[in-house]
Scaffold this active site. Structure first.
Site, PDB file in Angstrom:
ATOM      1  N   LYS A   1       0.859  -1.197   0.000  1.00  0.00           N
ATOM      2  CA  LYS A   1       0.000   0.000   0.000  1.00  0.00           C
ATOM      3  C   LYS A   1       0.879   1.226   0.000  1.00  0.00           C
ATOM      4  O   LYS A   1       1.804   1.342   0.822  1.00  0.00           O
ATOM      5  CB  LYS A   1      -0.884  -0.009   1.273  1.00  0.00           C
TER       6      LYS A   1
ATOM      7  N   LYS B   1       5.359   1.705  -3.060  1.00  0.00           N
ATOM      8  CA  LYS B   1       5.311   3.061  -3.639  1.00  0.00           C
ATOM      9  C   LYS B   1       5.616   2.946  -5.120  1.00  0.00           C
ATOM     10  O   LYS B   1       6.242   1.985  -5.550  1.00  0.00           O
ATOM     11  CB  LYS B   1       6.376   3.946  -2.976  1.00  0.00           C
TER      12      LYS B   1
ATOM     13  N   GLY C   1      -2.624   8.251  -4.452  1.00  0.00           N
ATOM     14  CA  GLY C   1      -1.938   9.430  -4.962  1.00  0.00           C
ATOM     15  C   GLY C   1      -0.710   9.818  -4.144  1.00  0.00           C
ATOM     16  O   GLY C   1      -0.450   9.269  -3.074  1.00  0.00           O
ATOM     17  N   ASP C   2       0.024  10.747  -4.684  1.00  0.00           N
ATOM     18  CA  ASP C   2       1.156  11.405  -4.000  1.00  0.00           C
ATOM     19  C   ASP C   2       1.412  12.656  -4.839  1.00  0.00           C
ATOM     20  O   ASP C   2       0.493  13.125  -5.532  1.00  0.00           O
ATOM     21  CB  ASP C   2       2.376  10.464  -3.947  1.00  0.00           C
TER      22      ASP C   2
ATOM     23  N   SER D   1      -6.938   5.853   3.458  1.00  0.00           N
ATOM     24  CA  SER D   1      -6.917   4.935   2.310  1.00  0.00           C
ATOM     25  C   SER D   1      -7.312   3.528   2.759  1.00  0.00           C
ATOM     26  O   SER D   1      -8.074   2.838   2.075  1.00  0.00           O
ATOM     27  CB  SER D   1      -5.516   4.878   1.697  1.00  0.00           C
TER      28      SER D   1
ATOM     29  N   LYS E   1       5.289   3.636   8.386  1.00  0.00           N
ATOM     30  CA  LYS E   1       4.112   4.497   8.516  1.00  0.00           C
ATOM     31  C   LYS E   1       2.851   3.633   8.555  1.00  0.00           C
ATOM     32  O   LYS E   1       1.989   3.788   9.416  1.00  0.00           O
ATOM     33  CB  LYS E   1       4.069   5.440   7.302  1.00  0.00           C
TER      34      LYS E   1
ATOM     35  N   GLN F   1       7.160   4.110   3.912  1.00  0.00           N
ATOM     36  CA  GLN F   1       5.755   3.697   3.925  1.00  0.00           C
ATOM     37  C   GLN F   1       5.534   2.437   4.776  1.00  0.00           C
ATOM     38  O   GLN F   1       4.491   2.302   5.418  1.00  0.00           O
ATOM     39  CB  GLN F   1       5.304   3.435   2.473  1.00  0.00           C
TER      40      GLN F   1
ATOM     41  N   THR G   1      -4.646  13.653   4.856  1.00  0.00           N
ATOM     42  CA  THR G   1      -3.237  13.828   5.238  1.00  0.00           C
ATOM     43  C   THR G   1      -3.048  15.179   5.926  1.00  0.00           C
ATOM     44  O   THR G   1      -2.407  15.273   6.983  1.00  0.00           O
ATOM     45  CB  THR G   1      -2.305  13.704   4.018  1.00  0.00           C
TER      46      THR G   1
ATOM     47  N   ASN H   1      -2.174  19.044  -2.199  1.00  0.00           N
ATOM     48  CA  ASN H   1      -3.204  18.335  -1.435  1.00  0.00           C
ATOM     49  C   ASN H   1      -2.958  18.398   0.078  1.00  0.00           C
ATOM     50  O   ASN H   1      -3.868  18.744   0.841  1.00  0.00           O
ATOM     51  CB  ASN H   1      -3.282  16.874  -1.912  1.00  0.00           C
TER      52      ASN H   1
HETATM   53  P1  NDP Z   1       0.837  17.797  -4.550  1.00  0.00           P
HETATM   54  O1  NDP Z   1       1.354  17.425  -5.883  1.00  0.00           O
HETATM   55  O2  NDP Z   1      -0.622  17.983  -4.367  1.00  0.00           O
HETATM   56  O3  NDP Z   1       1.554  19.122  -4.025  1.00  0.00           O
HETATM   57  C1  NDP Z   1       2.929  19.186  -3.908  1.00  0.00           C
HETATM   58  C2  NDP Z   1       3.307  20.579  -3.476  1.00  0.00           C
HETATM   59  O4  NDP Z   1       4.690  20.592  -3.147  1.00  0.00           O
HETATM   60  C3  NDP Z   1       3.126  21.607  -4.573  1.00  0.00           C
HETATM   61  O5  NDP Z   1       2.827  22.855  -4.014  1.00  0.00           O
HETATM   62  C4  NDP Z   1       4.478  21.616  -5.236  1.00  0.00           C
HETATM   63  O6  NDP Z   1       4.788  22.796  -5.938  1.00  0.00           O
HETATM   64  C5  NDP Z   1       5.399  21.463  -4.041  1.00  0.00           C
HETATM   65  N1  NDP Z   1       6.651  20.831  -4.471  1.00  0.00           N
HETATM   66  C6  NDP Z   1       6.786  19.660  -5.127  1.00  0.00           C
HETATM   67  N2  NDP Z   1       8.071  19.413  -5.418  1.00  0.00           N
HETATM   68  C7  NDP Z   1       8.758  20.467  -4.921  1.00  0.00           C
HETATM   69  C8  NDP Z   1      10.122  20.804  -4.912  1.00  0.00           C
HETATM   70  N3  NDP Z   1      11.050  20.006  -5.468  1.00  0.00           N
HETATM   71  N4  NDP Z   1      10.471  21.975  -4.281  1.00  0.00           N
HETATM   72  C9  NDP Z   1       9.532  22.783  -3.722  1.00  0.00           C
HETATM   73  N5  NDP Z   1       8.216  22.509  -3.727  1.00  0.00           N
HETATM   74  C10 NDP Z   1       7.842  21.368  -4.313  1.00  0.00           C
HETATM   75  O7  NDP Z   1       1.400  16.673  -3.550  1.00  0.00           O
HETATM   76  P2  NDP Z   1       0.904  16.289  -2.087  1.00  0.00           P
HETATM   77  O8  NDP Z   1       0.409  17.479  -1.382  1.00  0.00           O
HETATM   78  O9  NDP Z   1       0.047  15.100  -2.209  1.00  0.00           O
HETATM   79  O10 NDP Z   1       2.272  15.789  -1.417  1.00  0.00           O
HETATM   80  C11 NDP Z   1       3.133  16.669  -0.690  1.00  0.00           C
HETATM   81  C12 NDP Z   1       4.044  15.847   0.201  1.00  0.00           C
HETATM   82  O11 NDP Z   1       3.244  15.073   1.113  1.00  0.00           O
HETATM   83  C13 NDP Z   1       4.920  14.817  -0.512  1.00  0.00           C
HETATM   84  O12 NDP Z   1       6.133  14.694   0.193  1.00  0.00           O
HETATM   85  C14 NDP Z   1       4.137  13.514  -0.370  1.00  0.00           C
HETATM   86  O13 NDP Z   1       4.961  12.386  -0.464  1.00  0.00           O
HETATM   87  C15 NDP Z   1       3.588  13.692   1.042  1.00  0.00           C
HETATM   88  N6  NDP Z   1       2.421  12.898   1.386  1.00  0.00           N
HETATM   89  C16 NDP Z   1       1.291  12.936   0.618  1.00  0.00           C
HETATM   90  C17 NDP Z   1       0.191  12.206   0.995  1.00  0.00           C
HETATM   91  C18 NDP Z   1      -1.092  12.282   0.248  1.00  0.00           C
HETATM   92  O14 NDP Z   1      -2.078  11.694   0.723  1.00  0.00           O
HETATM   93  N7  NDP Z   1      -1.190  12.991  -0.851  1.00  0.00           N
HETATM   94  C19 NDP Z   1       0.221  11.326   2.181  1.00  0.00           C
HETATM   95  C20 NDP Z   1       1.429  11.428   2.951  1.00  0.00           C
HETATM   96  C21 NDP Z   1       2.484  12.175   2.551  1.00  0.00           C
HETATM   97  P3  NDP Z   1       4.741  22.802  -7.561  1.00  0.00           P
HETATM   98  O15 NDP Z   1       3.284  22.773  -7.891  1.00  0.00           O
HETATM   99  O16 NDP Z   1       5.446  24.037  -7.939  1.00  0.00           O
HETATM  100  O17 NDP Z   1       5.457  21.548  -7.998  1.00  0.00           O
HETATM  101  O1  2IT Z   2       2.994   8.945   1.416  1.00  0.00           O
HETATM  102  C1  2IT Z   2       1.833   8.502   1.598  1.00  0.00           C
HETATM  103  O2  2IT Z   2       1.497   7.989   2.675  1.00  0.00           O
HETATM  104  C2  2IT Z   2       0.863   8.637   0.505  1.00  0.00           C
HETATM  105  N1  2IT Z   2       1.198   9.203  -0.520  1.00  0.00           N
HETATM  106  C3  2IT Z   2      -0.507   8.054   0.655  1.00  0.00           C
HETATM  107  C4  2IT Z   2      -0.501   6.579   0.386  1.00  0.00           C
HETATM  108  C5  2IT Z   2      -1.862   5.933   0.300  1.00  0.00           C
HETATM  109  O3  2IT Z   2      -1.866   4.743  -0.049  1.00  0.00           O
HETATM  110  O4  2IT Z   2      -2.880   6.558   0.597  1.00  0.00           O
END
Ligand code: NDP
Ligand code: 2IT
Length: 448
Positions: free
Chosen positions: A93, A129, A168-169, A380, A117, A114, A212, A243
């Site tokens: 997952k 992943k 997603g991520d 999830s 976590k 992961q 998240t 997100n």
């Molecule tokens: P999104 O794609 O929705 O948003 C990512 C954000 O981070 C954007 O604002 C993006 O800016 C910025 N970003 C991405 N890469 C960089 C970089 N190299 N330098 C600076 N800013 C950057 O992703 P999420 O919000 O889903 O994910 C954000 C973080 O949270 C990640 O580390 C992800 O692994 C983690 N995460 C996500 C989960 C989820 O459920 N979605 C769960 C747990 C952890 P720009 O648009 O300019 O690229």
């Molecule tokens: O980093 C993370 O925990 C995620 N991107 C979410 C993973 C999931 O299966 O919901």
């Protein structure tokens, strides 16, 4: 040298030799093994069964070609990955990331984090992943759809509701999950449980989009409350505007804090009135615009190019919600100077090892991502339960379960740190608590 220390050092040397170029993966392993010596000292059977080397080596890595056609009729080729890291606790997952930086090191570090976590959530899910070096930025919906269809045409043979359940991520949200699910369904028939984070009308869970971001704030709130603090009247900086960031901002405001800044990969905005999360939602989720546009709607706000962690304002809570290694030692020192008392990671591994050392030296509250951002994967897993029961829970039900899961994770992490005589060290608490369940589960299943 003690046996445990030597075992851990020798195991790290082996992986360093195997994959010397996998910088992010080696960093994640290094952070993890920095915590676990006391467990190996207390449990010599873990050394005898070479559990660390088994855990650090993914069960399986799938790499594939993704040919797709852009709107000009040109053929493009990207690279796809799925790391099926550990299935001791249940189906693999973990999310899929679409970003130009994606390579094997990145998916392995994310998959490794992961495992622990997912174990901390207490739900029956293993760790995995995946992703691609495809960049969804600037692509039309049709291009994203064709890419997702090609990606899933290959991935579908490796996943399933009881085998491996992606989500997603970065770069993969409801739009991408919808297209990926459409293609999966076309090839395999309707099996809602094969992906999570689906749009609600495709069997997605209410509250998954928010999970998240809300989860990281719930965790931080518990952590603050334990020291007699709260979000009330605290100034907060949230990196990212995707997100995780959007719903973290919303929840901080609900709990009485004020988010003064957020960012994207080009720069950051500062709003003395507090960031209006509905504007960010519109700009980022609907218009797919840059964060700099925010100032058009909020004239008192300022846009700055560069890293948000260079911000010259006082604040008390930092919630990094963008990407790995966004905070180095210098950024961390600056945070402390600006008055930060708590850092909680919505992103995966946003603080590098130097930054973590700075937090620990300054004795501020620090919640590592594998604990603080577990709310997304936890919901999830709740989505998987709803899909297999063919029913759906209300937003309030899911949100209540999320808050209670985050509280349980906080308590387990805090108490594990105490048990191992490092009270307040949530890195140790998260690593050991996550590790124990996997190690015991792996040993009980024999060599497989
Ligand atoms: P999104 O794609 O929705 O948003 C990512 C954000 O981070 C954007 O604002 C993006 O800016 C910025 N970003 C991405 N890469 C960089 C970089 N190299 N330098 C600076 N800013 C950057 O992703 P999420 O919000 O889903 O994910 C954000 C973080 O949270 C990640 O580390 C992800 O692994 C983690 N995460 C996500 C989960 C989820 O459920 N979605 C769960 C747990 C952890 P720009 O648009 O300019 O690229
Ligand atoms: O980093 C993370 O925990 C995620 N991107 C979410 C993973 C999931 O299966 O919901």
């Amino acid at each position: 040298m003690q046996e445990a220390a030597k075992y851990i050092e020798d195991t790290y040397a082996k992986i360093l030799k195997r994959d010397p170029d996998q910088i992010e993966f080696l960093q994640a392993v290094k952070e993890f093994i920095g915590s676990i010596e006391p467990v190996f000292t207390a449990h010599p059977e873990f050394i005898q069964q070479n559990i660390l080397e088994q855990m650090i080596e993914p069960e399986r890595i799938i790499q594939f070609r993704i040919p797709w056609m852009n709107d000009q009729g040109e053929t493009k080729v990207n690279r796809g990955f799925r790391v099926q890291f550990n299935s001791a606790n249940g189906p693999y997952k973990g999310g899929l990331r679409f970003h130009t930086s994606v390579n094997q090191s990145i998916v392995k570090f994310l998959g490794f984090e992961q495992i622990f976590k997912n174990s901390l959530t207490g739900l029956p899910i293993g760790g995995g992943k995946g992703g691609s070096d495809f960049d969804p930025k600037g692509k039309s919906d049709n291009e994203v759809m064709r890419f997702c269809q090609s990606f899933m045409t290959e991935l579908q043979q490796h996943i399933g509701p009881d085998l491996d359940v992606p989500a997603g991520d970065i770069g993969v949200g409801a739009r991408e999950i919808g297209y990926l699910y459409g293609q999966y369904k076309r090839l395999n028939g309707s099996k809602a449980g094969v992906l999570t984070g689906k749009p609600v009308f495709l069997g997605g869970s209410l509250g998954r989009t928010e999970a998240t971001g809300y989860g990281v704030v719930y965790f931080t709130d518990k952590m603050l409350q334990d020291t007699g603090e709260s979000f009330k009247n605290k100034k907060v900086v949230v990196s990212g505007s995707g997100n995780v960031a959007i719903y973290a901002i919303q929840k901080v405001h609900e709990l009485g804090g004020k988010v003064i800044a957020c960012s994207d990969s080009d720069g950051y905005i500062w709003d003395p009135d507090g960031i209006d999360y509905t504007t960010i939602k519109q700009l980022k989720e609907v218009e797919r615009e840059r964060i700099s546009e925010y100032v058009q709607y909020h004239p008192k706000a300022y846009y700055y190019e560069g890293s948000i962690w260079d911000i010259e304002k006082e604040y008390q809570v930092a919630l990094p919600c963008a990407t790995q290694n966004e905070i180095d030692g210098e950024n961390a020192k600056k945070m402390i100077e600006k008055g930060v008392i708590a850092v909680a990671e919505g992103a995966n591994m946003p603080s590098n090892l130097d930054a973590i050392a700075v937090y620990q030296e300054a004795q501020i509250l620090y919640a590592p991502g594998k604990a603080a951002n577990a709310g997304g994967v936890a919901v999830s897993a709740l989505e998987m339960s709803q899909n297999s029961q063919r029913l759906s829970w209300s937003f309030e039900e899911v949100d209540e379960k999320l808050e209670s899961i985050m509280e349980s994770i906080y308590i387990e992490v805090r108490d594990t740190a105490k048990t191992y005589h490092m009270p307040g060290n949530f890195v140790v608490g998260a690593n050991i608590a996550g590790f124990m369940k996997i190690a015991q589960s792996m040993i009980s299943q024999g060599l497989v």
